[in-house]
Design an enzyme around this catalytic site. Structure first.
Site, mmCIF file in Angstrom:
data_model
loop_
_atom_site.group_PDB
_atom_site.id
_atom_site.type_symbol
_atom_site.label_atom_id
_atom_site.label_comp_id
_atom_site.label_asym_id
_atom_site.label_seq_id
_atom_site.Cartn_x
_atom_site.Cartn_y
_atom_site.Cartn_z
ATOM 1 N N GLY A 1 2.793 -7.744 7.565
ATOM 2 C CA GLY A 1 1.416 -7.277 7.757
ATOM 3 C C GLY A 1 0.835 -7.856 9.032
ATOM 4 N N GLY A 2 0.027 -8.901 8.882
ATOM 5 C CA GLY A 2 -0.718 -9.486 10.002
ATOM 6 C C GLY A 2 0.105 -9.739 11.253
ATOM 7 C CB SER B 1 2.056 -15.208 4.431
ATOM 8 O OG SER B 1 0.788 -14.861 3.887
ATOM 9 C CG ASN C 1 1.709 -2.198 5.659
ATOM 10 O OD1 ASN C 1 1.035 -1.293 6.159
ATOM 11 N ND2 ASN C 1 1.514 -2.634 4.427
ATOM 12 C CD1 TRP C 2 1.570 -2.154 12.427
ATOM 13 C CD2 TRP C 2 0.413 -0.658 13.631
ATOM 14 N NE1 TRP C 2 2.184 -2.027 13.646
ATOM 15 C CE2 TRP C 2 1.498 -1.114 14.400
ATOM 16 C CE3 TRP C 2 -0.446 0.302 14.175
ATOM 17 C CZ2 TRP C 2 1.741 -0.653 15.700
ATOM 18 C CZ3 TRP C 2 -0.206 0.769 15.468
ATOM 19 C CH2 TRP C 2 0.876 0.292 16.221
ATOM 20 C CE LYS C 3 -0.898 -5.408 4.675
ATOM 21 N NZ LYS C 3 -1.159 -6.563 3.825
ATOM 22 C CG HIS D 1 1.157 -2.478 0.194
ATOM 23 N ND1 HIS D 1 0.050 -3.240 -0.084
ATOM 24 C CD2 HIS D 1 1.902 -3.191 1.073
ATOM 25 C CE1 HIS D 1 0.134 -4.369 0.616
ATOM 26 N NE2 HIS D 1 1.247 -4.365 1.322
ATOM 27 C CD GLU E 1 4.769 -6.389 0.867
ATOM 28 O OE1 GLU E 1 5.023 -6.566 2.057
ATOM 29 O OE2 GLU E 1 3.724 -5.837 0.478
ATOM 30 N N GLY F 1 -1.308 -11.773 2.848
ATOM 31 C CA GLY F 1 -2.526 -12.042 3.603
ATOM 32 C C GLY F 1 -3.191 -13.361 3.251
ATOM 33 C CD GLU G 1 -2.958 -4.720 1.267
ATOM 34 O OE1 GLU G 1 -2.835 -3.770 2.062
ATOM 35 O OE2 GLU G 1 -2.666 -5.902 1.567
HETATM 36 P P1 13P Z 1 0.886 -10.142 5.444
HETATM 37 O O1 13P Z 1 2.137 -10.289 6.272
HETATM 38 O O2 13P Z 1 -0.350 -9.983 6.277
HETATM 39 O O3 13P Z 1 0.778 -11.211 4.411
HETATM 40 O O4 13P Z 1 1.040 -8.757 4.643
HETATM 41 C C1 13P Z 1 2.209 -8.518 3.972
HETATM 42 C C2 13P Z 1 2.183 -7.112 3.512
HETATM 43 O O5 13P Z 1 1.405 -6.757 2.657
HETATM 44 C C3 13P Z 1 3.108 -6.166 4.147
HETATM 45 O O6 13P Z 1 3.125 -4.961 3.468
#
Ligand code: 13P
Length: 257
Positions: A238-239, A217, A13-15, A99, A171, A177, A101
């Site tokens: 994510g990251g 994470s 998930n590149w956000k 998500h 999640e 994050g 966010e």
């Molecule tokens: P991180 O891997 O950066 O913690 O993000 C997880 C996430 O929100 C994937 O959708």
């Protein structure tokens, strides 16, 4: 049935990251690194502006492309929104929905997640529906209540045949994050709980077929232990999905299983 019947899915998930040239470079680097992966479905969920680039770079490869959200109406006066049909027409296969966010910063609720999930299914997209508790909710010992409610509401009115096209991503919001990964035991406990809730709603046979990912994470160092758990069928990353080497290491961990 058991874990062996479910294909692990590792989705990035590149956000809100990567311009088009950056997206092209990342995917061009990733394609040869994962070309021999057989047992893991690899997905890159990218910003809307990168979809066309991503689809073109990954055409004919084993990398599938997803979007990060879609609206629930088919079309109309919804400035700034993108419909499920618009995504499906491009060749997009997956879409991340609900998500944390989106729930936190854009006021999405279980009701709109439910509507978006139905709209995505109607357009033949595969929804990756995210659920998870806040730190405060975990501290108050209501993780299971929160998750049960989300599962019930997010999938309300969705038939078993459609549920089978969905992926669920667990999640925990406190792990996103933050560098605080849930332990493999915590991830397993909640993923198993989700499967139990699905079994109550749809029966055990259906529940056993649903891919349930962990996200929060997840990285090259902790992926192997997380995905080794019985009810953890991959990850939403994510990251660590923003660097080809890190993302590949996670995919390799899931391939070995
Ligand atoms: P991180 O891997 O950066 O913690 O993000 C997880 C996430 O929100 C994937 O959708």
């Amino acid at each position: 049935m058991n874990k062996a019947v479910r294909k692990a899915i590792i989705a990035g998930n590149w956000k809100m990251n990567k311009t088009r040239p950056e997206a092209k470079a990342l995917l061009e680097e990733l394609v040869p690194m994962v070309k021999d992966i057989k047992n893991v479905e690899i997905v890159a969920c990218v910003p809307f502006t990168n979809l066309e680039t991503a689809l073109s770079v990954t055409e004919g490869t084993n990398i599938k492309i997803g979007a990060e959200n879609c609206h629930f109406e088919k079309s109309g006066a919804f400035t700034g929104e993108i419909s499920a049909d618009m995504l499906a027409e491009m060749g997009v296969e997956y879409v991340v929905l609900g998500h944390s966010e989106r729930r936190q910063y854009f006021a999405e609720t279980d009701e709109t997640v439910n509507k978006r999930t139905k709209a995505a299914l109607a357009a033949n997209l595969k929804p990756i529906v995210c659920v998870g508790e806040l730190l405060w909710e975990r501290e108050c010992n209501i993780t299971n209540e929160v998750i049960a409610r989300q599962i019930k509401l997010d999938f309300f009115g969705i038939e078993a045949d459609d549920l089978k096209k969905c992926v669920i991503a667990y999640e925990p919001v406190w792990a996103i994050g933050t560098g605080k990964t849930a332990t493999a035991e915590q991830a397993q406990e909640v993923c198993a709980f989700i499967r139990g809730e699905l079994a109550k709603l749809y029966g055990a046979d259906v529940a056993e077929t649903i891919t349930i990912q962990y996200g929060g994470s997840m990285n090259a160092g902790n992926a192997a232990e997380l995905v080794s758990k019985t009810d953890v069928d991959g990850g939403l990353i994510g990251g660590a999905s923003l660097k080809a080497a890190d993302f590949t290491a996670i995919i390799n961990a899931a391939e070995i299983g």
